[in-house]
Design an enzyme around this catalytic site. Structure first.
Site, PDB file in Angstrom:
ATOM      1  CB  THR A  18       1.717   2.605   9.705  1.00 54.91           C
ATOM      2  OG1 THR A  18       1.533   1.281   9.961  1.00 54.91           O
ATOM      3  CG2 THR A  18       1.651   3.499  11.069  1.00 54.91           C
ATOM      4  CG  HIS A  19       0.109   5.831   4.373  1.00 53.24           C
ATOM      5  ND1 HIS A  19       0.456   6.662   3.464  1.00 53.24           N
ATOM      6  CD2 HIS A  19       0.894   4.843   4.214  1.00 53.24           C
ATOM      7  CE1 HIS A  19       1.022   6.008   2.536  1.00 53.24           C
ATOM      8  NE2 HIS A  19       1.502   4.912   3.173  1.00 53.24           N
ATOM      9  CG  ASP A 115      -0.799  10.122   2.653  1.00 58.38           C
ATOM     10  OD1 ASP A 115       0.014  10.016   1.653  1.00 58.38           O
ATOM     11  OD2 ASP A 115      -0.588   9.372   3.960  1.00 58.38           O
ATOM     12  CB  THR A 281      -0.167  -2.528   9.539  1.00 58.36           C
ATOM     13  OG1 THR A 281       0.336  -1.646   8.410  1.00 58.36           O
ATOM     14  CG2 THR A 281       0.131  -1.945  10.814  1.00 58.36           C
ATOM     15  CB  SER A 307       4.116  -8.528  16.504  1.00 61.38           C
ATOM     16  OG  SER A 307       2.894  -8.019  16.148  1.00 61.38           O
ATOM     17  CG  HIS A 351       7.903  -4.576   7.579  1.00 61.80           C
ATOM     18  ND1 HIS A 351       8.005  -4.312   8.722  1.00 61.80           N
ATOM     19  CD2 HIS A 351       6.825  -3.832   6.954  1.00 61.80           C
ATOM     20  CE1 HIS A 351       7.092  -3.204   8.954  1.00 61.80           C
ATOM     21  NE2 HIS A 351       6.615  -2.833   7.863  1.00 61.80           N
ATOM     22  CG  ASN A 355       5.464   4.972  10.690  1.00 65.21           C
ATOM     23  OD1 ASN A 355       5.629   5.806  10.886  1.00 65.21           O
ATOM     24  ND2 ASN A 355       4.807   4.428   9.499  1.00 65.21           N
ATOM     25  CD  GLU A 359       7.323   2.808  15.641  1.00 67.82           C
ATOM     26  OE1 GLU A 359       7.435   1.514  15.960  1.00 67.82           O
ATOM     27  OE2 GLU A 359       6.517   3.300  15.292  1.00 67.82           O
ATOM     28  CG  ASP A 375       9.029   2.498   2.445  1.00 66.80           C
ATOM     29  OD1 ASP A 375       8.477   1.503   2.320  1.00 66.80           O
ATOM     30  OD2 ASP A 375       9.295   3.270   3.516  1.00 66.80           O
TER      31      ASP A 375
HETATM   32  C1  U2F Z   1       3.513   0.772   5.422  1.00 65.16           C
HETATM   33  O1  U2F Z   1       4.049   0.018   6.486  1.00 65.16           O
HETATM   34  P1  U2F Z   1       3.685  -0.772   7.854  1.00 65.16           P
HETATM   35  O2  U2F Z   1       2.459  -0.340   8.493  1.00 65.16           O
HETATM   36  O3  U2F Z   1       3.557  -2.029   7.319  1.00 65.16           O
HETATM   37  O4  U2F Z   1       4.770  -0.500   8.634  1.00 65.16           O
HETATM   38  P2  U2F Z   1       5.425   0.492   9.687  1.00 65.16           P
HETATM   39  O5  U2F Z   1       5.649   1.757   8.837  1.00 65.16           O
HETATM   40  O6  U2F Z   1       6.829   0.129  10.040  1.00 65.16           O
HETATM   41  O7  U2F Z   1       4.517   0.933  10.785  1.00 65.16           O
HETATM   42  C2  U2F Z   1       4.166   0.073  11.525  1.00 65.16           C
HETATM   43  C3  U2F Z   1       3.648   0.636  12.679  1.00 65.16           C
HETATM   44  O8  U2F Z   1       2.681  -0.454  13.640  1.00 65.16           O
HETATM   45  C4  U2F Z   1       3.235  -0.580  15.020  1.00 65.16           C
HETATM   46  C5  U2F Z   1       4.493  -0.033  14.822  1.00 65.16           C
HETATM   47  C6  U2F Z   1       4.701   1.107  13.946  1.00 65.16           C
HETATM   48  O9  U2F Z   1       4.253   2.397  14.336  1.00 65.16           O
HETATM   49  O10 U2F Z   1       5.001   0.509  16.030  1.00 65.16           O
HETATM   50  N1  U2F Z   1       3.041  -1.790  15.567  1.00 65.16           N
HETATM   51  C7  U2F Z   1       2.686  -1.981  16.872  1.00 65.16           C
HETATM   52  O11 U2F Z   1       2.550  -0.913  17.350  1.00 65.16           O
HETATM   53  N2  U2F Z   1       2.582  -3.269  17.237  1.00 65.16           N
HETATM   54  C8  U2F Z   1       2.715  -4.294  16.419  1.00 65.16           C
HETATM   55  O12 U2F Z   1       2.625  -5.531  17.049  1.00 65.16           O
HETATM   56  C9  U2F Z   1       3.178  -4.244  15.189  1.00 65.16           C
HETATM   57  C10 U2F Z   1       3.288  -2.864  14.515  1.00 65.16           C
HETATM   58  C11 U2F Z   1       4.446   0.322   4.209  1.00 65.16           C
HETATM   59  F1  U2F Z   1       4.307  -1.073   4.034  1.00 65.16           F
HETATM   60  C12 U2F Z   1       5.805   0.726   4.462  1.00 65.16           C
HETATM   61  O13 U2F Z   1       6.605   0.465   3.381  1.00 65.16           O
HETATM   62  C13 U2F Z   1       5.753   2.315   4.688  1.00 65.16           C
HETATM   63  O14 U2F Z   1       7.068   2.555   5.066  1.00 65.16           O
HETATM   64  C14 U2F Z   1       4.980   2.498   5.779  1.00 65.16           C
HETATM   65  C15 U2F Z   1       4.813   4.114   5.964  1.00 65.16           C
HETATM   66  O15 U2F Z   1       4.459   4.789   4.760  1.00 65.16           O
HETATM   67  O16 U2F Z   1       3.619   2.099   5.605  1.00 65.16           O
END
Ligand code: U2F
Length: 452
Positions: A18-19, A115, A281, A307, A351, A355, A359, A375
Site C-alpha cells: 500500500t504505497h 516514493d 495486501t 478479510s 500484520h 497504514n 488506521e 517494518d
Molecule cells: C505494505 O503493507 P500492506 O499493504 O500489506 O498493509 P497496510 O500498510 O496495512 O495497508 C493495507 C491497506 O489496505 C486496506 C487498509 C489499508 O489502508 O485499510 N484494506 C482494506 O481497505 N480492506 C481490506 O480488506 C484489507 C486492507 C507493507 F507490507 C507494510 O510492511 C508497509 O508498512 C506498508 C506501507 O509501506 O506497505
C-alpha cells in the site's frame, strides 16, 4: 518572449504494497490546493488502475495518470515487485521522458514528489535543479533503520550463525530505537536477503533520502518523538502529515463500497465485542497458522469479521464456516477504515502494516499483532512495548491457545488499552486540527510545491 513558468509536478508512485494510495491521497489534497498546477502521476498500469479506478469521480482534473512499464515478462513467475525493481530505474526514466522528454518538456517540471523507494529520482531532481519531496510510506522507525544501515552493520558484527543467540539485543545506539531488538529489524540490514537487488536498492534509498528538500510521512509528531527529533537534524525538512485517515478517507470507502455488507453485520453486534482480522495486501498466513487462528477464534466465542481472500477460504478447518456462521463474517475485502471505526470492533488482529497501524490508532482500537516482514516487526514492538496499545503473538505465530490467550488479554484489559490508544488518537486529532503539527506541515509542503 519570456518562457512560461514551470507548472508541472511529477509524482512517482511505487506500485506494490500500500504505497500508491496514500501518495495519491496526499497529491489529491495538493492538487485541490494548487489548481493551476498539473500533477503527473506515474505508476504501473495495474497500480494506476487500482488507484484511479477506486477513486472514481473523486479525482481533481489537474491530476493525470501515466503508466510506467512494469518490466514483467509475459510468463513470469515469482514476486512481481522483485522483477519490477530490476528494470525500474530505466522504466521510470523512460516514462518520464515520454511525457517530458522533447521540446523543452523538462522545463515544465517545477518539483518531484516521489516514493522514497525511487532513490534515483534524487539525481533527476538535482540535475534539473528542482525540489524533491521524498514520501516514506512505512513507519518512521523503519526509516531510521534505513538511514542507519551502515552504522547497524558496523556495530553488530555477526558470526557464522547470523543473529542466532543475539535476537534479543537492543538497538539502543540509535535514537528512538532503544526498545527495538535485533530480531525486530527489517530484512536487508543484517539478515534476510543481504546482497539481493532489493537490499542494494534499500541501501541506496537510505543514502538518498537526506538529499530531498523534504521528507513526508503518514504519521503525527507525538507518536515517535525521539525518532522524529533525530530526523529534524538529518533532513532538510521533516514533514509529518498524518494520519491521512483523519484527513480524507480513501475515496473507496463509501456505502457503495461495502458490497459484502460488513457494516450492516457489525451494526447487529455489541459494542467493542468483535475481532477484526486482516493481514493487508501482501502477507499470507501459512496454512497451519490460518487453521490455528480459526480454531482460536472459534473456541474463544468472540464474534469476528475476517478479510480473507477467496482462494484461502478452502484452507479453513472442516466445518468452521458452518459452526461459526452466526458470529463470524468472512469476506475477501472490507472497507477497513470504516470497519475499524465501527463501535462494535474491539480488537484488530493485524500484520502491522503501517497504514493498518495508523488506521487502528485513529479508530482507537487495540491490536493483536502477527507481523511478517519489513517494518511490521518493529511496528509490533512499538504497539506492544512502547505505546502499550496491544500485544504480539507469543513466539510471533498463531497457535490455537496463543490466539485465545491474546483475545482474552485484550478483552480483559480493554478499558486500560482503550485509554492508551485513545490518548494517541487525541494527539492525532490535534495534529490534523487547525494549527496542529500535521496541518502546519501540509502548509509548508504546499509552499514548497507551489513556490515560484
Ligand atoms: C505494505 O503493507 P500492506 O499493504 O500489506 O498493509 P497496510 O500498510 O496495512 O495497508 C493495507 C491497506 O489496505 C486496506 C487498509 C489499508 O489502508 O485499510 N484494506 C482494506 O481497505 N480492506 C481490506 O480488506 C484489507 C486492507 C507493507 F507490507 C507494510 O510492511 C508497509 O508498512 C506498508 C506501507 O509501506 O506497505
Amino acid at each position: 518572449m519570456a518562457s512560461k513558468k514551470p507548472n508541472h509536478v511529477v509524482v512517482m508512485a511505487f506500485p506494490y504494497g500500500t504505497h500508491a494510495m496514500p501518495l495519491f491521497n496526499l497529491v489529491r489534497r495538493l492538487a485541490m490546493e494548487a489548481p493551476t498546477l498539473t500533477f503527473s502521476f506515474f505508476s504501473t498500469s495495474k497500480s494506476n488502475q487500482s488507484v484511479f479506478g477506486t477513486s472514481k469521480n473523486d479525482i481533481p482534473s489537474n491530476i493525470k495518470s501515466y503508466d510506467v512499464d512494469d518490466g514483467l515478462p509475459k510468463d513470469h513467475t515469482g514476486p512481481e515487485m522483485f522483477i519490477f525493481i530490476k528494470s525500474m530505474v530505466e522504466n521510470c526514466r523512460n516514462a518520464i521522458d515520454s511525457v517530458y522528454g522533447g521540446g523543452g518538456g523538462a522545463e515544465k517540471i517545477k518539483c518531484f514528489i516521489s516514493d522514497s523507494f525511487f532513490y534515483f529520482i534524487t539525481d533527476m531532481a538535482e540535475q534539473l535543479g528542482v525540489p524533491l519531496i521524498s514520501f516514506w510510506t512505512a513507519s518512521p522507525c523503519s526509516l531510521s533503520t534505513r538511514l542507519y544501515t551502515d552504522l547497524i552493520r558496523q556495530s553488530i558484527t555477526l558470526g557464522p550463525n547470523g543473529i542466532e543467540g543475539r535476537e534479543d539485543e537492543l538497538i539502543d545506539f540509535i535514537p528512538g530505537l532503544s526498545l527495538i531488538r535485533i530480531r525486530d529489524l527489517p530484512e536487508c540490514i543484517i539478515f534476510g536477503g543481504l546482497g539481493s537487488d532489493y537490499a542494494v536498492m534499500l541501501h541506496k534509498v537510505g543514502l538518498a533520502i537526506p538529499r530531498a528538500a523534504a521528507v513526508a510521512m503518514n504519521t503525527f509528531a507525538e507518536l515517535d518523538l525521539p525518532v522524529l527529533e533525530d530526523f529534524e537534524s538529518k533532513f532538510q525538512k521533516c514533514l509529518t502529515l498524518g494520519p491521512f485517515t483523519l484527513i480524507s478517507q480513501n475515496p473507496s470507502h463509501t456505502q457503495d463500497d461495502d458490497p459484502h455488507g460488513c457494516l450492516a453485520w457489525l451494526d447487529k453486534q455489541k459494542p467493542t465485542s468483535v475481532a477484526y482480522v486482516s493481514f493487508g495486501t501482501v502477507a499470507t498466513l501459512p496454512p497451519n497458522e490460518l487453521a490455528a487462528l480459526a480454531e482460536g477464534l472459534e473456541e474463544s466465542g468472540v464474534p469476528f469479521v475476517w478479510s480473507l481472500k477467496d482462494r484461502l477460504v478452502s484452507q479453513l478447518p472442516n466445518g468452521f464456516l458452518e459452526r461459526t456462521s452466526t458470529r463470524g463474517f468472512i469476506v475477501p475485502w472490507t472497507p477497513q477504515q470504516q470497519v475499524l471505526g465501527h463501535d462494535a470492533v474491539g480488537v484488530f488482529v493485524t500484520h502491522c502494516g503501517w497504514n493498518s497501524v495508523m488506521e487502528s490508532i485513529t479508530a482507537g482500537v487495540p491490536m493483536i499483532c502477527r507481523p511478517f516482514f519489513g517494518d511490521q516487526r518493529m511496528n509490533c514492538r512499538m504497539v506492544s512495548d512502547v505505546w502499550e496499545i496491544g500485544t504480539g503473538m507469543k513466539d510471533g505465530v498463531f497457535t490455537k491457545d496463543g490466539t485465545m490467550e491474546c483475545l482474552d488479554m485484550i478483552f480483559s484489559r480493554q478499558e486500560r488499552l482503550r485509554e492508551k490508544v485513545g490518548a494517541l488518537r487525541g494527539f492525532a486529532k490535534q495534529a490534523v486540527g487547525p494549527n496542529g503539527s500535521s496541518t502546519r506541515n501540509f502548509n509548508t509542503l504546499a509552499q514548497i510545491v507551489c513556490k515560484d
